[in-house]
Design a protein around this motif. Structure first.
Motif, PDB file in Angstrom:
ATOM      1  N   LEU A 399      50.993  32.622  -1.712  1.00 57.29           N
ATOM      2  CA  LEU A 399      51.677  33.829  -1.262  1.00 57.29           C
ATOM      3  C   LEU A 399      53.171  33.534  -1.111  1.00 57.29           C
ATOM      4  N   SER A 400      54.004  34.440  -1.574  1.00 55.82           N
ATOM      5  CA  SER A 400      55.451  34.201  -1.593  1.00 55.82           C
ATOM      6  C   SER A 400      55.995  34.100  -0.173  1.00 55.82           C
ATOM      7  N   PRO A 401      56.716  33.003   0.141  1.00 53.25           N
ATOM      8  CA  PRO A 401      57.315  32.875   1.473  1.00 53.25           C
ATOM      9  C   PRO A 401      58.676  33.561   1.506  1.00 53.25           C
ATOM     10  N   PRO A 402      59.216  33.806   2.702  1.00 57.67           N
ATOM     11  CA  PRO A 402      60.590  34.303   2.772  1.00 57.67           C
ATOM     12  C   PRO A 402      61.566  33.238   2.270  1.00 57.67           C
ATOM     13  N   LYS A 403      62.812  33.660   1.974  1.00 55.53           N
ATOM     14  CA  LYS A 403      63.788  32.748   1.378  1.00 55.53           C
ATOM     15  C   LYS A 403      65.102  32.796   2.158  1.00 55.53           C
ATOM     16  N   ASN A 404      65.888  31.710   1.974  1.00 52.02           N
ATOM     17  CA  ASN A 404      67.275  31.652   2.453  1.00 52.02           C
ATOM     18  C   ASN A 404      67.395  31.978   3.943  1.00 52.02           C
ATOM     19  N   LEU A 405      66.802  31.144   4.757  1.00 49.83           N
ATOM     20  CA  LEU A 405      66.897  31.310   6.213  1.00 49.83           C
ATOM     21  C   LEU A 405      68.311  30.958   6.682  1.00 49.83           C
ATOM     22  N   SER A 418      68.082  35.286  10.040  1.00 52.25           N
ATOM     23  CA  SER A 418      68.107  36.217   8.901  1.00 52.25           C
ATOM     24  C   SER A 418      67.494  35.519   7.693  1.00 52.25           C
ATOM     25  N   TRP A 419      66.807  36.310   6.830  1.00 50.38           N
ATOM     26  CA  TRP A 419      66.163  35.758   5.641  1.00 50.38           C
ATOM     27  C   TRP A 419      65.998  36.839   4.587  1.00 50.38           C
ATOM     28  N   GLU A 420      65.685  36.399   3.368  1.00 49.96           N
ATOM     29  CA  GLU A 420      65.401  37.328   2.283  1.00 49.96           C
ATOM     30  C   GLU A 420      63.911  37.662   2.277  1.00 49.96           C
ATOM     31  N   ALA A 421      63.575  38.906   1.944  1.00 50.47           N
ATOM     32  CA  ALA A 421      62.178  39.354   1.962  1.00 50.47           C
ATOM     33  C   ALA A 421      61.324  38.509   1.017  1.00 50.47           C
ATOM     34  N   ALA A 422      60.082  38.257   1.439  1.00 52.89           N
ATOM     35  CA  ALA A 422      59.171  37.441   0.631  1.00 52.89           C
ATOM     36  C   ALA A 422      58.673  38.203  -0.594  1.00 52.89           C
ATOM     37  N   SER A 423      58.205  39.438  -0.395  1.00 47.98           N
ATOM     38  CA  SER A 423      57.618  40.232  -1.466  1.00 47.98           C
ATOM     39  C   SER A 423      57.473  41.660  -0.979  1.00 47.98           C
ATOM     40  N   ARG A 424      57.361  42.571  -1.924  1.00 50.09           N
ATOM     41  CA  ARG A 424      57.120  43.960  -1.538  1.00 50.09           C
ATOM     42  C   ARG A 424      55.742  44.147  -0.910  1.00 50.09           C
ATOM     43  N   LYS A 425      54.830  43.204  -1.144  1.00 56.45           N
ATOM     44  CA  LYS A 425      53.482  43.326  -0.604  1.00 56.45           C
ATOM     45  C   LYS A 425      53.333  42.705   0.779  1.00 56.45           C
ATOM     46  N   VAL A 426      54.408  42.113   1.323  1.00 58.67           N
ATOM     47  CA  VAL A 426      54.310  41.490   2.631  1.00 58.67           C
ATOM     48  C   VAL A 426      54.152  42.572   3.695  1.00 58.67           C
ATOM     49  N   THR A 450      63.942  41.737   8.013  1.00 53.83           N
ATOM     50  CA  THR A 450      64.583  40.546   7.432  1.00 53.83           C
ATOM     51  C   THR A 450      65.517  39.864   8.412  1.00 53.83           C
ATOM     52  N   SER A 451      65.447  40.217   9.700  1.00 54.02           N
ATOM     53  CA  SER A 451      66.234  39.515  10.719  1.00 54.02           C
ATOM     54  C   SER A 451      65.562  39.690  12.074  1.00 54.02           C
ATOM     55  N   TRP A 452      65.836  38.725  12.950  1.00 54.20           N
ATOM     56  CA  TRP A 452      65.264  38.778  14.301  1.00 54.20           C
ATOM     57  C   TRP A 452      66.078  37.871  15.201  1.00 54.20           C
ATOM     58  N   THR A 453      66.280  38.299  16.467  1.00 54.88           N
ATOM     59  CA  THR A 453      67.048  37.513  17.433  1.00 54.88           C
ATOM     60  C   THR A 453      66.105  36.866  18.429  1.00 54.88           C
ATOM     61  N   GLU A 477      53.230  30.122   2.716  1.00 53.45           N
ATOM     62  CA  GLU A 477      53.890  28.928   3.206  1.00 53.45           C
ATOM     63  C   GLU A 477      55.117  29.347   4.011  1.00 53.45           C
ATOM     64  N   ALA A 478      55.668  28.414   4.778  1.00 51.33           N
ATOM     65  CA  ALA A 478      56.778  28.746   5.672  1.00 51.33           C
ATOM     66  C   ALA A 478      58.115  28.328   5.072  1.00 51.33           C
ATOM     67  N   ILE A 479      59.151  29.068   5.459  1.00 48.32           N
ATOM     68  CA  ILE A 479      60.513  28.601   5.271  1.00 48.32           C
ATOM     69  C   ILE A 479      60.988  28.135   6.640  1.00 48.32           C
ATOM     70  N   SER A 480      61.696  26.992   6.708  1.00 52.25           N
ATOM     71  CA  SER A 480      62.006  26.408   8.008  1.00 52.25           C
ATOM     72  C   SER A 480      63.479  25.985   8.084  1.00 52.25           C
TER      73      SER A 480
END
Length: 619
Positions: A399-405, A418-426, A450-453, A477-480
């Motif tokens: 499953l596509s993870p989010p990108k560019n944290l 902040s991050w880029e969306a993983a997929s339209r199906k997320v 695509t963002s959270w504080t 999978e996770a982006i970290s």
């Protein structure tokens, strides 16, 4: 119907129930009184009727076969329980009339069931049902007899199966198949049957006698060649037999036990035939006969094994996603369709199956599990028979993870992710964060944003963050990444005022909300003693006494954050005199108090450390 006779006139009459009754009554009336009394039972009446019928002189002379030909005639009789004893006597009467039509002897026609044996033929009973439908398969043994040159006649009574009679008898049916409605009228076919049998005996005798004269121009075909072998057919070829061949018979059957023989017949001018509708990977026995006008040759024999059914090739798996993939293959000629099986390579993985027409060679496989290896197998179908399989393997994508944290707006107790969306199906994200080296993990689930504080963090603390994409099929999978919170900001605008010989006032401004406490420290220039005091976060100034005649130097004011401001974390500081990071320096000299200047003892009391500490506590 058949003819029968009363005991009075000798004229034939129609044998009806009334006629039989008249016979029985006449016999009973004529029964001698001196003999034992007659018991009227069904069996007794039947005995009387059969005796009368057997004693009745035929109105016409019966047919007698006068041929000099020699033949062996074998009669197979049904003696099962379904016949019944009365009907079995009628069968024996039928056999007697049949035997009487031939001259029986060693040098003439020999009938195994001869006249005396027929009269004493026992009724044994059993389960053979030739008067109805047989309980076993009659076709193979009948075919074996015909192949051996035996000519077969079939006689059925009452409920006999017409199709089964035709399957047993030799051709043509109209001369070899007989079926009567009841045992009582079996005598009606005696003359026609005996004439046909007599004619066939004469014809076969002529064929046998004429064979020696024609042997030089007759023979078996030669040079058997089997070619063009496929899974369902092959071609059989041979060299022509000598003489005038009317046709060739090609008999073939599976070599395994119980295989049913089939045959193809071609004109005598042909020397090959394609045998079709065979089973794949099966050995077949073959026999080719040359058929002449009155005989057939010995067989030219051989065997061949059909090929495997053509299978699919070029199976390719492509366009793989986390839950789908496509399969395509090269089409096969002559198939009725394809069957596609696919299953994950896991212990508990269940397989799925799709059946498609012969026109489909590209198919999407859906509802797959992410990050899982699958085996895909395609069979070419030929009716109910399947080819060997063609198999390939492919692994679905994770499953596509989010990108560019990215971390931004980091302060002492919060940070923006902040991050880029993983997929339209997320369907959402799971955010997990923990202090580096810490044991307690914090977790929060959010929607498809695509963002959270993150709030309520500890100041001057390194955090590890992992973000997972959430799907209907599971978790990606996770982006970290990692970030460190800032220290709590120190007070601002530090000022000293109202300086006297005993005290001074320190003032400062709040830098951020949420400060719980302030810690104020100060010391003399010579650094002999340092004092500190804790003030509530709501306070913006404090007044403190001084000591020593040489003046005082402010060391600094430190802000201590409360909830959300860095539990247990570092405190921001502003200072005067001593250069502390982020501080505002200041210095001053207090007025010398007279008490301290006039008397050493008074100075000691006024400037004693205990007094200074008490003064600090009061403030």
């Amino acid at each position: 119907m058949f003819s029968c006779l009363t005991l009075f006139p000798v004229d034939p009459f129609v044998c009806t129930t009334q006629a039989i009754a008249d016979i029985v009554i006449h016999v009973l009336l004529s029964y001698p009184l001196s003999m034992d009394p007659f018991v009227c039972t069904t069996q007794a009446i039947a005995d009387i009727v059969i005796h009368v019928l057997l004693s009745y002189p035929l109105s016409m002379d019966p047919f007698v076969c006068t041929t000099q030909a020699i033949a062996d005639i074998v009669i197979l009789v049904d003696g099962s329980w379904s016949i019944g004893r009365i009907n079995f006597r009628l069968v024996r009467m039928f056999l007697e009339n049949l035997v009487n039509a031939f001259s029986v002897g060693m040098d003439q026609t020999r009938i195994d069931a001869v006249l005396d044996a027929v009269k004493n033929l026992p009724y044994k009973g059993g389960n053979t049902l030739t008067d109805g439908k047989s309980q076993d398969d009659v076709i193979p043994p009948a075919q074996s007899l015909r192949d051996a040159g035996v000519e077969l006649f079939a006689v059925g009574v009452k409920n006999a199966d017409e199709n089964e009679l035709r399957a047993i008898a030799s051709e043509p049916d109209h001369t070899h198949v007989y079926n009567v409605a009841d045992f009582s009228i079996m005598s009606s076919i005696i003359e026609g049957l005996t004439k046909i049998v007599c004619e066939r005996v004469e014809e076969q005798d002529k064929e046998i006698k004429g064979e020696s004269a024609e042997q030089e121009t007759r023979g078996a075909p030669q040079d058997l060649v089997i070619s063009e072998v496929t899974a369902r057919s092959f071609r059989v070829s041979w060299s022509h037999a000598p003489g005038s061949v009317e046709k060739y018979r090609v008999v073939y059957y599976p070599a395994t036990q119980g295989g049913r023989p089939e045959e193809s017949v071609v004109d005598g001018t042909e020397n090959s035939v394609v045998v079709q509708n065979l089973n794949s990977l099966t050995e077949y026995q073959l026999a080719v006969f040359a058929v002449y006008t009155s005989s057939a040759s010995e067989a030219l024999r051989g065997s061949e094994t059909t090929l495997a059914l053509p299978m699919v090739n070029g199976l390719e798996l492509y366009d793989v996603t986390h839950n789908t993939m496509r399969a395509r293959w090269s089409g096969v000629q002559g198939v009725s369709g394809y069957t596609v099986l696919y299953a994950p390579l896991t212990e508990d993985g269940a397989s799925d199956e799709k059946e498609v027409s012969d026109a489909v060679t590209d198919l999407e496989l859906g509802a797959l599990t992410p990050a899982t290896e699958y085996t895909v197998t395609v069979y070419a179908m030929y009716g109910e028979e399947a080819s060997d399989p063609m198999t390939n393997q492919e692994t679905t994508l994770p499953l596509s993870p989010p990108k560019n944290l990215v971390f931004s707006e980091v302060d002492h107790n919060s940070a923006k992710l902040s991050w880029e969306a993983a997929s339209r199906k997320v369907t959402g994200y799971r955010i997990m964060y923990v202090k580096t080296g810490g044991r307690q993990t914090n977790e929060v689930e959010v929607g498809p944003v695509t963002s959270w504080t993150l709030n309520d963090l500890t100041s001057v603390m390194e955090y590890e963050v992992a973000i997972f994409g959430i799907y209907n099929e599971g978790q990606s999978e996770a982006i970290s990444g990692m970030f460190t919170t800032d220290p709590v900001p120190g007070p601002v605008d530090l000022q000293a005022s109202e300086v006297t010989t005993e005290s001074f006032r320190v003032s400062w401004g709040h830098s951020v909300p949420g400060i719980v406490l302030y810690k104020l420290t100060w010391a003399s220039y010579d650094g002999e003693d340092t004092k500190e005091v804790i003030a509530r976060g709501a306070c913006a100034e404090e007044r403190r006494g001084s000591w020593g005649g040489g003046g005082a130097a402010g060391r600094g004011v430190r802000a201590v954050g409360g909830p959300g401001g860095g539990r247990g974390g570092g405190a921001g500081e502003v200072a005067g005199g001593v250069g502390v990071r982020g501080g505002v320096s200041f210095s001053f000299v207090s007025s010398r108090p007279s008490g301290c200047a006039s008397s050493p003892e008074a100075r000691a009391r006024a400037c004693a450390p205990s007094a200074r500490r008490e003064d600090a506590r009061r403030h």
